[in-house]
Scaffold this motif. Sequence first.
Motif, PDB file in Angstrom:
ATOM      1  N   UNK A  43      39.924  36.372  42.574  1.00 31.58           N
ATOM      2  CA  UNK A  43      39.820  35.778  41.238  1.00 31.58           C
ATOM      3  C   UNK A  43      40.433  34.389  41.134  1.00 31.58           C
ATOM      4  N   UNK A  44      41.323  34.045  42.041  1.00 32.99           N
ATOM      5  CA  UNK A  44      41.876  32.682  42.050  1.00 32.99           C
ATOM      6  C   UNK A  44      41.207  31.827  43.128  1.00 32.99           C
ATOM      7  N   UNK A 100      32.742  38.749  41.301  1.00 33.16           N
ATOM      8  CA  UNK A 100      33.751  37.707  41.014  1.00 33.16           C
ATOM      9  C   UNK A 100      33.244  36.720  39.974  1.00 33.16           C
ATOM     10  N   UNK A 101      32.546  37.257  38.963  1.00 33.34           N
ATOM     11  CA  UNK A 101      31.992  36.372  37.921  1.00 33.34           C
ATOM     12  C   UNK A 101      33.097  35.705  37.118  1.00 33.34           C
ATOM     13  N   UNK A 104      37.420  38.987  34.357  1.00 35.65           N
ATOM     14  CA  UNK A 104      36.319  39.933  34.155  1.00 35.65           C
ATOM     15  C   UNK A 104      35.436  40.015  35.386  1.00 35.65           C
ATOM     16  N   UNK A 105      34.741  41.140  35.494  1.00 39.43           N
ATOM     17  CA  UNK A 105      33.608  41.291  36.427  1.00 39.43           C
ATOM     18  C   UNK A 105      33.904  40.843  37.853  1.00 39.43           C
ATOM     19  N   UNK A 153      33.932  31.707  36.898  1.00 33.77           N
ATOM     20  CA  UNK A 153      33.862  31.053  35.591  1.00 33.77           C
ATOM     21  C   UNK A 153      35.170  30.317  35.291  1.00 33.77           C
ATOM     22  N   UNK A 154      36.286  30.948  35.644  1.00 30.19           N
ATOM     23  CA  UNK A 154      37.585  30.282  35.430  1.00 30.19           C
ATOM     24  C   UNK A 154      37.652  28.999  36.255  1.00 30.19           C
ATOM     25  N   UNK A 155      37.244  29.090  37.509  1.00 28.94           N
ATOM     26  CA  UNK A 155      37.283  27.918  38.385  1.00 28.94           C
ATOM     27  C   UNK A 155      36.444  26.766  37.850  1.00 28.94           C
TER      28      UNK A 155
END
Length: 498
Positions: free
Chosen positions: A430-431, A363-364, A357-358, A368-370
């Motif tokens: 994103x990663x 790159x929110x 998302x976002x 958040x995933x990280x």
Amino acid sequence: MLYYFDLAASLAICTIPRKVGLQNCVMGLSLIAMNKHITLLAAASSLFLIPSLASAAPAKSNDEIIAVLRDNVLQADNIAYEIVEGLTTEIGPRQGGTAAEARARIWAVAKLKALGFENVRVEEYQMPTWVRGGETAEITAPFTQKMAVAALGNSASTGDAGIDAEIVYFPTIDDLRAAPDGSLKGKIAFVSHNMKATQDGSSYGAFGPARFVGPNIAAKKGAAAIVIRSIGTDYHRNPHTGNTNFEPSVTPIPAGALSIPDAENLERMIARGKPVRMKLKLTPQNVGMQTSGNVLAEVKGSNPDLPIIVIACHLDSWDLGTGAIDNAAGCGIIGATAKHLISMGQPKRTVRLLWAGAEEVGIWGGRDYGEKHASEPHAFAMESDFGAGKVWAVDFNLSNSASALRTQITSALAPLGVVPRKDPAGGGADVGAIIAAQKLGIIDLQQDGTKYFDLHHTPDDTLDKIDRSELRQNVAAWVATLAYIASYEGELKPEPAQ
Ligand SMILES: [Zn+2]
């Protein structure tokens, strides 16, 4: 649409122990032994229709099996296109933090479940959210003309009255940087640039700072507002939006992008030598903390002791177009790839899809995933976020011990016109956080970006710009890569830098 899979290839899996697809073989053979529906073997290759069992050919190697899948995908994949078509038709624009992005998450969960993935779920987070308002720009002196403008993300508002001020022209961002402090007081800065299309997209890094940091610099020098020549390479009368960022200590100013034809028109007016004035009205709003979220799904691996693989795209888009190339295409490519991977049988490693998302607005989702998965062992990451143009090069950043794997992947990509480069792979936005946290192995499949910045962040980013054969070539390249990676049991992470 069904298409035919090489039966011999399916059966040949059985002769290749300890390689991709063994589980598929075991499952297939046990089904045969049980004299159940032989076509269940085809179901293991769930996207392919096996025509008959009559002509078992000599056993094929694992490399040949992957090549057959790659070539079938190249000819006939429809999954990627269906994802792009569905997301752009049923959701459309889906800016991070908005209700449209929330609808996209619901859509994504349903789609990923329908494709047969496991552990489909949403991980929510909160983020400050900016939304576009009205936007007009008009030259008021010495000529009178309207110009096509779009506010940049995080722009301040001019208020409904707008700002009517003199333009100060900077041919490049470096010219703006060189302007004396305070010299822009009460003025509208106009920053141009000379961005040209490049295959590798490198011109975005070279010229993007006019958008990324130009408004912050102009604000610090006292400007009332800023307009930039859109960061793009087309001559449509479409401004290119995109985020800009102000330092916490800097009060944001109104910041807009002019379409490239309008920016060039403005340059010609300025070249006439008389003061040029613009009336600029941008009325975006900050609507406070809103909910956004990542959508996750998995292909479960057979060996839970092996660190997982994450493959990413971003689900959000800018608000002006329907986000076909940026980045429904990426979600289509990774979704289709994972689905085809299942057709080879259970991989050894779990492959996790991250539809983040976002991304566009900061790159929110990737961050958040990280954070949430920092301590969950990962081995490897890949991302697709550069449109739907053909893959032309591959970059690696893997363990030295994986040189044979690298050779296999390079060979599998060669028939697709993909060449290996010496640049180390970097992953993507994103990663980025999970790579930084765990120093993952990475492969970048580099897409041709020659046309990407004609469309990027404009109203023209719509489904009709997707070339279906080029999209399939992307999926084929991803399948040829991930089929090897997902069942590789050795070390994938690169050695720490000395
Ligand atoms: Zn993107």
